[in-house]
Write a protein that holds these residues in place. Sequence first.
Motif, PDB file in Angstrom:
ATOM      1  N   MET A  93      57.667  31.742  49.163  1.00 52.31           N
ATOM      2  CA  MET A  93      57.403  31.134  47.720  1.00 52.31           C
ATOM      3  C   MET A  93      57.565  32.426  46.749  1.00 52.31           C
ATOM      4  SD  MET A  93      54.331  28.776  47.721  1.00 52.31           S
ATOM      5  CE  MET A  93      54.207  27.379  49.188  1.00 52.31           C
ATOM      6  N   VAL A  94      57.334  33.714  47.086  1.00 51.15           N
ATOM      7  CA  VAL A  94      57.365  35.022  46.329  1.00 51.15           C
ATOM      8  C   VAL A  94      58.877  35.092  45.898  1.00 51.15           C
ATOM      9  CG1 VAL A  94      57.224  37.256  46.067  1.00 51.15           C
ATOM     10  CG2 VAL A  94      55.387  35.906  47.057  1.00 51.15           C
ATOM     11  N   VAL A  96      61.276  32.668  46.176  1.00 42.90           N
ATOM     12  CA  VAL A  96      62.035  31.596  45.395  1.00 42.90           C
ATOM     13  C   VAL A  96      61.551  31.492  44.118  1.00 42.90           C
ATOM     14  CG1 VAL A  96      61.703  29.005  45.214  1.00 42.90           C
ATOM     15  CG2 VAL A  96      61.993  30.092  47.541  1.00 42.90           C
ATOM     16  N   GLY A  97      60.275  31.962  43.656  1.00 45.91           N
ATOM     17  CA  GLY A  97      59.864  31.908  42.332  1.00 45.91           C
ATOM     18  C   GLY A  97      60.709  32.929  41.591  1.00 45.91           C
ATOM     19  N   ALA A  98      60.751  34.154  42.202  1.00 42.43           N
ATOM     20  CA  ALA A  98      61.426  35.133  41.494  1.00 42.43           C
ATOM     21  C   ALA A  98      62.823  35.026  41.418  1.00 42.43           C
ATOM     22  CB  ALA A  98      61.188  36.436  42.521  1.00 42.43           C
ATOM     23  N   LYS A 100      64.578  32.105  41.109  1.00 38.48           N
ATOM     24  CA  LYS A 100      64.811  31.131  40.318  1.00 38.48           C
ATOM     25  C   LYS A 100      64.619  31.689  38.749  1.00 38.48           C
ATOM     26  CE  LYS A 100      63.208  27.030  42.756  1.00 38.48           C
ATOM     27  NZ  LYS A 100      62.311  25.866  42.545  1.00 38.48           N
ATOM     28  N   PHE A 341      64.345  23.219  44.330  1.00 40.98           N
ATOM     29  CA  PHE A 341      64.166  23.286  45.697  1.00 40.98           C
ATOM     30  C   PHE A 341      62.855  24.118  46.061  1.00 40.98           C
ATOM     31  CE2 PHE A 341      66.564  27.050  44.521  1.00 40.98           C
ATOM     32  CZ  PHE A 341      65.790  28.059  45.146  1.00 40.98           C
ATOM     33  N   GLY A 342      62.285  23.789  47.007  1.00 41.13           N
ATOM     34  CA  GLY A 342      60.937  24.554  47.307  1.00 41.13           C
ATOM     35  C   GLY A 342      61.188  25.748  48.431  1.00 41.13           C
ATOM     36  N   ALA A 343      59.981  26.355  48.931  1.00 42.84           N
ATOM     37  CA  ALA A 343      60.073  27.268  50.096  1.00 42.84           C
ATOM     38  C   ALA A 343      59.661  26.077  51.101  1.00 42.84           C
ATOM     39  CB  ALA A 343      58.785  28.156  49.778  1.00 42.84           C
TER      40      ALA A 343
END
Lengths: 355, 205
Positions: A93-94, A96-98, A100, A341-343
């Motif tokens: 998630m780290v 993916v968030g970064a 995006k 999309f997600g993790a």
Amino acid sequence: MSESDPLVLGIETSCDETGVGIVRGTRLLANAIASSMDEHARYGGVVPEVAARAHLEALIPTLKEALATASVDLADLDAIAVTSGPGLAGALMVGVGAAKALAVALDTPLYAVNHLVGHVGADILDAGGGPGHAIDAPTIALLVSGGHTSLLHVRDLVGDVELLGETIDDAAGEAFDKVARVLGLPYPGGPQIDRAAQGGDPAAIRFPRGLSLPKDLERHRYDFSFSGLKTAVARWVEQREDAGESVPVADVAASFREAVADVLISKAVAACLDRGVPRLLLGGGVVANARVRELAQQRADAAGLTLRIPHLSLCTDNGAMIAALGAQLVMAGHAPSTLSFGADSTLPVTEIQVR
Amino acid sequence: MLLAIDTSAGTSVAVVDGGRVLAEVGSAETMRHAEVVGDAIAEALAVSGIPIAAFSGVAAGMGPGPFTGLRVGIAAARAFAFGAGKPVLPLASHDALAFERYRAGHAGPLLVVTDARRREVYWSLYGGVDEFGIPLRSGGPGLSRPDELPHRDVPRFDAAACSAGSLGVLAGLTHLHQRAFAKDEALYLRSPDVTPSNGPKRVTG
Ligand SMILES: [Zn+2]
């Protein structure tokens, strides 16, 4: 490779390495990695929350390092690729968030990609920064690390990947860590076992080969199991100790390593022969193990298979392989992922790109 | 002009200009930060119509809040700021909650309380506001069991989620009046929850 090939930045945070890589087409420009391995040593294995915290702190510095190494401006990027899964959810998630936020800030297309397929994509790159090359497909790929043990049939890197088998319990790398502990060796266990095994007799103790009996092969022809092996080693060592005898560490390490290498390579070679695929590709950190590489070469030669092993810096988790896969998707004309999309900690290999 | 991101509870993203919130979007869901954050940023930008070059910084809610979600917003704020070439302006999310409460008319001491899961709460104590309306934190952020919460004599504000709009307006005031921002580190308030190993366990009895 030409200047018109896409310049792609890849972000990888699925386990304990924060990786940022930059490629132009098939050419490697940067492969920056920050590892939290030392922080996990006192726990004897990767602790997900420790890894996720380390990613948050390492991400921007690693990004800066990659850009500096590649002498590239963020504004020049044609695309960003990020690992969507599989891996540790909080760690993924780290990244993916970064990724995006970076993609929105730069108005750059974003590709959410599969970590395991990324390991295969690493073979495109030349660690020395050479021009790289296309993936020879089809290929069987054996990916072995502390986080995964998977056998893939890759017909088309960006279009057709099949999972043949995977571990049903521990990853092979985990088994190395656990057996190292039994032998009183520090974390990470892979290099320690490799060192301890030097001079040991790999045939001294016949440890079990998981899922290799005929009845197991019916249902689990390409699956792996290392839990029983790990327990067998622990039991053998305990019985020695209880009897007041010394433990022949070199023999135990060599015999254990042989059992792991044997079952990994046997199943991978069987997959090549069963599927009529003349190539075997290795990936993942366990490839650092000298005996695994040696046995793979012997058996591949004997079976008439071409063996490919990317440079170790591209075998362990890294952002360059994610960038390489992203660049292949761009060059194949695939549309970017949406931003939603997600993790996905259990993302199947058939999902090469998450839309 | 600031972009503000907070994921200490749900996901909240805002564009603020001084005291005005030009756009605020998000989701109250507490398990989908990674899915939501990218669209939320893009939508806040689109709704506000402000070009990225016009921003002067990115306000980041540093928590306290459940780690997994909290990190997504901080990672996004840092990456957006890096990509846009702007500074990160870190603030405690509780400060934004207190700011909102004081702006709604509260005066004097205030205890901000949010859910920390696992039958615990996060708390921060405020004595009031300064002449610009910036909350003055005098205790916390801390972690406590509900029945062991300190400062029980103080009026309590149980908040469900931090608004990035409030966070952004507070960041603007903090910047304008040259008050201190928080440290640029996540307010976890809990250790990573593991005990170091004491050697291998026996497998035989
Ligand atoms: Zn991996």
